[in-house]
Design an enzyme around this catalytic site. Structure first.
Site, mmCIF file in Angstrom:
data_model
loop_
_atom_site.group_PDB
_atom_site.id
_atom_site.type_symbol
_atom_site.label_atom_id
_atom_site.label_comp_id
_atom_site.label_asym_id
_atom_site.label_seq_id
_atom_site.Cartn_x
_atom_site.Cartn_y
_atom_site.Cartn_z
ATOM 1 N N THR A 189 3.786 -3.323 4.463
ATOM 2 C CA THR A 189 3.199 -4.480 3.784
ATOM 3 C C THR A 189 1.741 -4.728 4.156
ATOM 4 O O THR A 189 1.001 -5.334 3.392
ATOM 5 C CB THR A 189 3.983 -5.761 4.122
ATOM 6 O OG1 THR A 189 3.889 -6.014 5.531
ATOM 7 C CG2 THR A 189 5.441 -5.614 3.700
ATOM 8 N N GLU B 84 9.861 -2.427 1.137
ATOM 9 C CA GLU B 84 8.680 -2.812 1.908
ATOM 10 C C GLU B 84 9.086 -3.103 3.349
ATOM 11 O O GLU B 84 10.110 -3.758 3.585
ATOM 12 C CB GLU B 84 8.016 -4.042 1.301
ATOM 13 C CG GLU B 84 7.363 -3.816 -0.052
ATOM 14 C CD GLU B 84 5.930 -3.306 0.055
ATOM 15 O OE1 GLU B 84 5.456 -3.102 1.192
ATOM 16 O OE2 GLU B 84 5.302 -3.124 -1.007
ATOM 17 N N ASP C 171 0.471 4.381 2.744
ATOM 18 C CA ASP C 171 1.682 3.889 3.401
ATOM 19 C C ASP C 171 2.892 4.770 3.085
ATOM 20 O O ASP C 171 2.929 5.401 2.033
ATOM 21 C CB ASP C 171 1.943 2.424 3.030
ATOM 22 C CG ASP C 171 1.985 2.157 1.536
ATOM 23 O OD1 ASP C 171 1.117 2.670 0.814
ATOM 24 O OD2 ASP C 171 2.866 1.411 1.083
#
Length: 294
Positions: free
Chosen positions: A56, A121, A178
């Site tokens: 996140t 997430e 990510d």
């Protein structure tokens, strides 16, 4: 007073019909019509083909605020456990619905992966503020334990292949990094989740490439066979660097500078041998043809 009707007041045929309707053909009343659920088809499967993992880059409260707002969402959010043994997971979107987490994305010939994926997430800061790109926030063991349980459950229910459990960087390498190089992909594989190359195969290809590494065009083609959207141009352009960086963050996190090297090639070919043997055979056939034409 409510008067109860005796069973004997109903004909036996009516009781049988009522039981059949209740047990075999349940009717659901909707506004203006009724739906008969008594004839389910076996010709269907899950809409979900990929699991996509994100961090996140925010704390828990901010992450919840963003992911429940009007512009972006994910199916699940994993907080950092606040206490020993806590295994809380937020479900923000039902798995049957499309969440807005992948954006412009591509994998194995599919684009727009929001429609075919489940997004997870993880509350994690990513690159540490003020640090160089080799210092990333760690993922606590307890958080990964919970993630493993969640991934195992989802992958089993939707029959998701190991090589379709991905990071956001894998499906959008020019935009995203990510879950980053600190994410423990190997640990997930050891728990039975996701892809990882076999050490013996990596050693085999490392020896093979020590004297004759693949040229850049062949390397690009191998990355495309693995799943990345990458043209085979034979030039080390920004797209190729981004794809290599994503691959290295996933499978070779000790060095993710986006440079082609023997170690990355050995791991890529070992992955193809394990999970995509038909793609490897195609790649090697083309290599042999090119060799003969020289």
């Amino acid at each position: 007073m409510i008067r109860h009707r005796r069973l004997g007041a109903l004909p036996l045929s009516a009781l049988v019909l009522s039981a059949l309707l209740a047990g075999c053909a349940p009717l659901e009343s909707r506004d203006g019509y009724r739906v008969d659920h008594g004839h389910p088809s076996s010709a269907h499967d899950s809409r979900v083909s990929q699991l996509i993992i994100h961090y996140t880059h925010e704390d828990e409260a901010t992450s919840l605020s963003i992911l429940t707002g009007p512009r972006v969402s994910s199916h699940y959010l994993l907080p950092v456990p606040a206490r020993q043994g806590e295994q809380r997971v937020y479900q923000l979107v039902d798995e049957s619905r499309r969440a807005w987490h992948a954006g412009a994305s591509h994998w194995r010939g599919q684009s727009g992966l929001n429609a075919t994926s489940i997004g997870i997430e993880i509350v994690n800061a990513g690159p540490e503020p003020g640090a160089d790109q080799r210092r990333w926030a760690p993922y606590p063991d307890a958080q990964i334990d919970t993630l493993i349980a969640l991934l195992r459950d989802i992958a089993a229910r939707h029959d998701i292949a190991p090589d379709d459990i991905l990071g956001h960087a894998d499906v959008a390498p020019e935009r995203k990094v990510d879950p980053g190089p600190a994410f423990p992909w190997k640990r997930l594989h050891e728990a039975g989740i996701g892809a990882w190359p076999d050490a013996d195969e990596v050693a085999h290809y490392r020896r093979r490439f020590a004297t004759r590494p693949p040229d850049l065009a062949t390397f690009q083609q191998a990355l495309a066979e693995w799943g990345y959207a990458l043209p085979t141009k034979g030039k080390l352009d920004e797209r190729t660097r981004a794809v290599l960086r994503a691959f290295q963050m996933h499978f070779r996190p000790a060095d993710y500078r986006g440079r082609p090297d023997i170690e990355s090639a050995a791991r890529l070919w070992a992955l193809l041998a394990k999970y995509r043997p038909e793609a490897l055979a195609r790649l090697e056939s083309q290599e042999q043809a090119a060799e003969l034409s020289r």
